[in-house]
Design a protein around this motif. Structure first.
Motif, mmCIF file in Angstrom:
data_model
loop_
_atom_site.group_PDB
_atom_site.id
_atom_site.type_symbol
_atom_site.label_atom_id
_atom_site.label_comp_id
_atom_site.label_asym_id
_atom_site.label_seq_id
_atom_site.Cartn_x
_atom_site.Cartn_y
_atom_site.Cartn_z
ATOM 1 N N SER A 34 0.841 -1.194 0.000
ATOM 2 C CA SER A 34 0.000 0.000 0.000
ATOM 3 C C SER A 34 0.877 1.244 0.000
ATOM 4 C CB SER A 34 -0.925 0.000 1.219
ATOM 5 O OG SER A 34 -0.179 0.099 2.400
ATOM 6 N N MET A 35 0.216 2.395 -0.007
ATOM 7 C CA MET A 35 0.925 3.657 0.024
ATOM 8 C C MET A 35 1.401 3.935 1.454
ATOM 9 S SD MET A 35 -0.453 7.464 -1.058
ATOM 10 C CE MET A 35 -1.515 6.759 -2.263
ATOM 11 N N ASN A 36 2.587 4.471 1.588
ATOM 12 C CA ASN A 36 3.128 4.844 2.894
ATOM 13 C C ASN A 36 2.157 5.832 3.564
ATOM 14 O OD1 ASN A 36 4.623 5.820 5.031
ATOM 15 N ND2 ASN A 36 6.448 6.212 3.822
ATOM 16 N N PRO A 37 1.798 5.607 4.829
ATOM 17 C CA PRO A 37 0.852 6.507 5.504
ATOM 18 C C PRO A 37 1.310 7.967 5.525
ATOM 19 C CG PRO A 37 1.165 4.515 6.796
ATOM 20 C CD PRO A 37 2.158 4.467 5.669
ATOM 21 N N PHE A 38 2.605 8.210 5.605
ATOM 22 C CA PHE A 38 3.096 9.594 5.598
ATOM 23 C C PHE A 38 2.915 10.233 4.224
ATOM 24 C CE2 PHE A 38 5.389 7.532 9.083
ATOM 25 C CZ PHE A 38 4.972 8.348 10.118
ATOM 26 N N CYS A 39 2.991 9.421 3.179
ATOM 27 C CA CYS A 39 2.725 9.924 1.823
ATOM 28 C C CYS A 39 1.249 10.274 1.675
ATOM 29 C CB CYS A 39 3.136 8.893 0.781
ATOM 30 S SG CYS A 39 4.889 8.518 0.785
ATOM 31 N N GLU A 40 0.377 9.512 2.332
ATOM 32 C CA GLU A 40 -1.053 9.824 2.314
ATOM 33 C C GLU A 40 -1.312 11.170 2.974
ATOM 34 O OE1 GLU A 40 -3.141 6.587 4.129
ATOM 35 O OE2 GLU A 40 -2.722 5.217 2.479
ATOM 36 N N ILE A 41 -0.596 11.465 4.049
ATOM 37 C CA ILE A 41 -0.745 12.751 4.728
ATOM 38 C C ILE A 41 -0.305 13.882 3.805
ATOM 39 C CG2 ILE A 41 0.118 14.178 6.641
ATOM 40 C CD1 ILE A 41 0.301 11.519 8.258
ATOM 41 N N ALA A 42 0.811 13.680 3.101
ATOM 42 C CA ALA A 42 1.286 14.701 2.153
ATOM 43 C C ALA A 42 0.280 14.898 1.023
ATOM 44 C CB ALA A 42 2.638 14.293 1.591
#
Length: 96
Positions: A34-42
């Motif tokens: 999946s997508m890195n959770p920190f990338c989702e925040i960005a």
């Protein structure tokens, strides 16, 4: 202004991580990525900037294997206007 968001492909946070048989890494076969959770925040912040009118477009970028297209497509479905995936010496352009 254009916003560039880097997206990283990682093992899903809910997946159980197993050590590979050679003890030099983790087992990646049949593991959900999946997508890195920190990338989702960005990405969420880029959405906010676009909604405010501070950004004209959002460009989503990832460097990695061809499987990272899934994460780029997920990001493009949320907000992205344009996506780039770079692996090895090939570049794939996704989006408009």
């Amino acid at each position: 202004m254009k916003v560039l968001v880097g997206v990283k492909r990682v093992i899903d946070y809910a997946a159980k991580v197993r050590v590979a048989s050679n003890k030099r890494g983790v087992e990646l076969t049949n593991v959900k990525m999946s997508m890195n959770p920190f990338c989702e925040i960005a990405l969420e912040e880029a959405i906010r900037l676009k909604e405010k009118g501070a950004a004209s477009e959002v460009v989503v970028v990832s460097v990695g294997p061809k499987g990272a297209q899934e994460q780029i497509r997920t990001a493009l479905a949320l907000v992205g206007t344009f996506g780039l995936l770079d692996f090895s010496c090939w570049t794939v352009f996704l989006g408009e």
